[in-house]
Write an enzyme that holds these catalytic residues in place. Sequence first.
Site, PDB file in Angstrom:
ATOM      1  N   ASP A   1       4.133  14.887  12.527  1.00  0.00           N
ATOM      2  CA  ASP A   1       4.325  14.669  11.088  1.00  0.00           C
ATOM      3  C   ASP A   1       2.988  14.755  10.360  1.00  0.00           C
ATOM      4  O   ASP A   1       2.584  13.836   9.647  1.00  0.00           O
ATOM      5  CB  ASP A   1       4.991  13.316  10.846  1.00  0.00           C
ATOM      6  CG  ASP A   1       5.612  13.212   9.448  1.00  0.00           C
ATOM      7  OD1 ASP A   1       5.789  14.267   8.810  1.00  0.00           O
ATOM      8  OD2 ASP A   1       5.920  12.092   9.007  1.00  0.00           O
TER       9      ASP A   1
ATOM     10  N   PHE B   1       8.466   3.800   9.065  1.00  0.00           N
ATOM     11  CA  PHE B   1       8.976   2.640   9.782  1.00  0.00           C
ATOM     12  C   PHE B   1       9.044   1.404   8.911  1.00  0.00           C
ATOM     13  O   PHE B   1       9.396   0.338   9.380  1.00  0.00           O
ATOM     14  CB  PHE B   1       8.093   2.337  10.995  1.00  0.00           C
ATOM     15  CG  PHE B   1       8.136   3.419  12.028  1.00  0.00           C
ATOM     16  CD1 PHE B   1       9.180   3.499  12.921  1.00  0.00           C
ATOM     17  CD2 PHE B   1       7.132   4.365  12.089  1.00  0.00           C
ATOM     18  CE1 PHE B   1       9.231   4.503  13.868  1.00  0.00           C
ATOM     19  CE2 PHE B   1       7.170   5.367  13.024  1.00  0.00           C
ATOM     20  CZ  PHE B   1       8.224   5.439  13.918  1.00  0.00           C
TER      21      PHE B   1
ATOM     22  N   LEU C   1       0.815  -1.215   0.000  1.00  0.00           N
ATOM     23  CA  LEU C   1       0.000   0.000   0.000  1.00  0.00           C
ATOM     24  C   LEU C   1       0.844   1.257   0.000  1.00  0.00           C
ATOM     25  O   LEU C   1       0.421   2.307  -0.474  1.00  0.00           O
ATOM     26  CB  LEU C   1      -0.923   0.009   1.227  1.00  0.00           C
ATOM     27  CG  LEU C   1      -1.948  -1.118   1.320  1.00  0.00           C
ATOM     28  CD1 LEU C   1      -2.688  -1.049   2.641  1.00  0.00           C
ATOM     29  CD2 LEU C   1      -2.924  -1.068   0.162  1.00  0.00           C
TER      30      LEU C   1
ATOM     31  N   GLU D   1       4.979   3.063   1.586  1.00  0.00           N
ATOM     32  CA  GLU D   1       6.196   2.935   2.380  1.00  0.00           C
ATOM     33  C   GLU D   1       6.175   4.024   3.429  1.00  0.00           C
ATOM     34  O   GLU D   1       6.309   5.207   3.116  1.00  0.00           O
ATOM     35  CB  GLU D   1       7.421   3.069   1.488  1.00  0.00           C
ATOM     36  CG  GLU D   1       8.723   2.724   2.167  1.00  0.00           C
ATOM     37  CD  GLU D   1       9.012   1.232   2.181  1.00  0.00           C
ATOM     38  OE1 GLU D   1       9.856   0.790   2.969  1.00  0.00           O
ATOM     39  OE2 GLU D   1       8.378   0.505   1.392  1.00  0.00           O
TER      40      GLU D   1
END
Length: 760
Positions: free
Chosen positions: A554, A441, A436, A438
């Site tokens: 983030d 982590f 799906l 990257e």
Amino acid sequence: MSNLTLLTSLRISDLQNFSSSLGFITNLRNLTDLVIRNALVSGPIPTNINRLEKLETLDLSFNNLSGPLPHTLMNMSSLISLFLGNNSLSGSLLPDKSASLKNIDLSYNELSGAFPPWVIPSWAMPNLQLNLVANNFKFDSTNISIFPGLNCLQRDFPCNRNTTPYTSFAIKCGGSELRSNDIQFDTENSTALGPASYYLFQDKWGVSNGGIVIDRDDPSFIATSRIQVNNTRYPQLFRNARKSPGSLRYYGLGLQNGPYTISLYFAEIVFSLSRNTWQGHGRRVFDIYIQGKREQKDFDISKEAGGVGIALVKNFNVRVIRNHLEIHLFWAGKGTCCIPERGDYGPLVSAIRVSPGFKVKGKSNKTGIIIGVIVGVASAGLVVLIFGLYLRRKTSKDDEEEGNNYNILGMGPKINTYTYAELKTATADFIPSNLLGEGGFGPVYKGILNDGNTVAVKQLSVASHHGRNQFITEISTISSVQHRNLVKLHGSCIEGARRLLVYEYLENKSLDQALFGKSNVRLDWATRFNICLGTAKGLAYLHEESRPRIVHRDVKASNILLDAELCPKISDFGLAKLYDDKRTHMSTRVAGTIGYLAPEYAMRGHLTSKADVFGFGVVCLEIVSGRPNYEEKLDSEQKYLLQWSWNLYESNRSLDLVDPSLTYFIEQEATRMIGIALMCVQASPSLRPAMSRVIGMLSGDIEISPVTSKPSYLTDWDFNDTTNTFFNEETPMSSETTTMATNTTTTTTSINDGSLREGR
């Protein structure tokens, strides 16, 4: 709609791509019933709602209403029924109410505080219904007697957790106790369970009901079969059933944690068998939720069973993780509402059975065995103590290096655990076609579990320098927060060096893919506005309501995922840092994505919730414009979205920012979104609004202050980078290099002289 001043009845439900505040309703002074239910309504309840002097029924349940209850609301002399369940209302109950108000549903809110005098005689008055389930009220011996059982049905569902847990129960919904197929079904036939009510059975299971039939006086909430039910050896289970015009919830309290099978017994016993006349064309459509997850949408009993009067048993597998189970049957607004059977359109259920999916240990009364066990334990105690001291350091060290599910889950609320073999099978051995994206982590794969549920499996990269610690943080953080606009964590796996997280699967992937043409999803203006508002609500929950409070660090378009209804859900709390109420900020190693980083965080590691506000402002501009915050192929004055947005704003051409692919947009909303975004990306954190204030401004409930100061990071920095060194992968890095991951690539930035060059 505010111009429809002669309107007497307004009913709206099941809206998915629309949002509104309630300001327009106060002009509709001839209304007798107002139902705006399950319609994404947000903001506060208007304080001047008492202008609706003829209003008898007000149903605003299953929305996003916030703030306290207006003092004028419950003193409206004409109001009979008030339904405000499943919102985010806060504060305390109002000190008084009118004598005409008979049905009050305030369940599933954030109410707390003391109980006013008017609630005390409520249970002595059969004509007054009051549902306060799933709030934050505290109970003592006095108010427990006023509200028997309600203490067990508050938000943490505390009852039976410290006692010996049980492993099964069965309920004869709407009927008397009976034994069928060697199963004992408890009585659940209280006629007092009406429009706004709850009932608790021996602190073991409970039921909560909310909803009213406006067009019929004194409707029954128990259905009795008019026909013989077929397709079953146990017709007595289907002779009657519990029904609701709105929302019907059943709870298990104090269950032993582990896997269970839930069996729901259905039969359509209200609508006519005849399909040759109009009386035989009634449709009952509702949704089924288990543990807050929708397991079946638009469920039609007769359609799935093959006709009226045919028994149907639906089985669902679920894992109980906090000794608590919730089964929710919810009418979203579809199906037959009026004829042929007026008021019989909502959920209908005949019986419920909950059975364990694990081996239940039997009890023994043999004295010899008990004594033997005691003696054995006592004899082994000394050996265990000595051996335990020896292992203590070794175990501690092993746990630190490898970890295990038990220790990780012990840090916070328990969640599902999976074996690596299960997840390997679910993802077809992590085949590339199931990839799906990257994340920071490691890769995320689509998987289908043995029970048929589709999930997203995050495979933590073994090479990550902070893998285990951040993995544990992510588990303990995500499992402790629940919100409509946050991605839900289902479980985890850790075996040796393998560490994986299992999330809910979001069909429409990430916002950046939808916005920037990487998917087939097309976002119209109403959807974009709702995504912006929903994202703001998710962040406001993290910053101001969740415990612990959370800074995401983030916030970016690739970390906002979209479900089947294009409702936004914020993902990836792995970078989150927790802070308490007394700390104004925390200094930390910078982690985030270039282009979304607030200046004070990027340059000094100075982190507060206002860093998330900055990221939200950038995302908001991306939503409006339909382009990323940096785009190389554009002219130099348009490459950087923030710079371009400010240039347009200063030249009074802000609406030129709107995505040209949109054939329609609302200018007022676009202007509002741009103004809010520019406030969010101010250089000084103190000039940025809190996310709760952003929600108010987006909803139109709070006026937007003019933005006058262009941020210093735009006026001081040179954006004419003719050498293109901002994005040159061969640019030398200093020793203080920070690596930050986007959804699909990893970008490295240099921090060497107190400043951070900005790019995507």
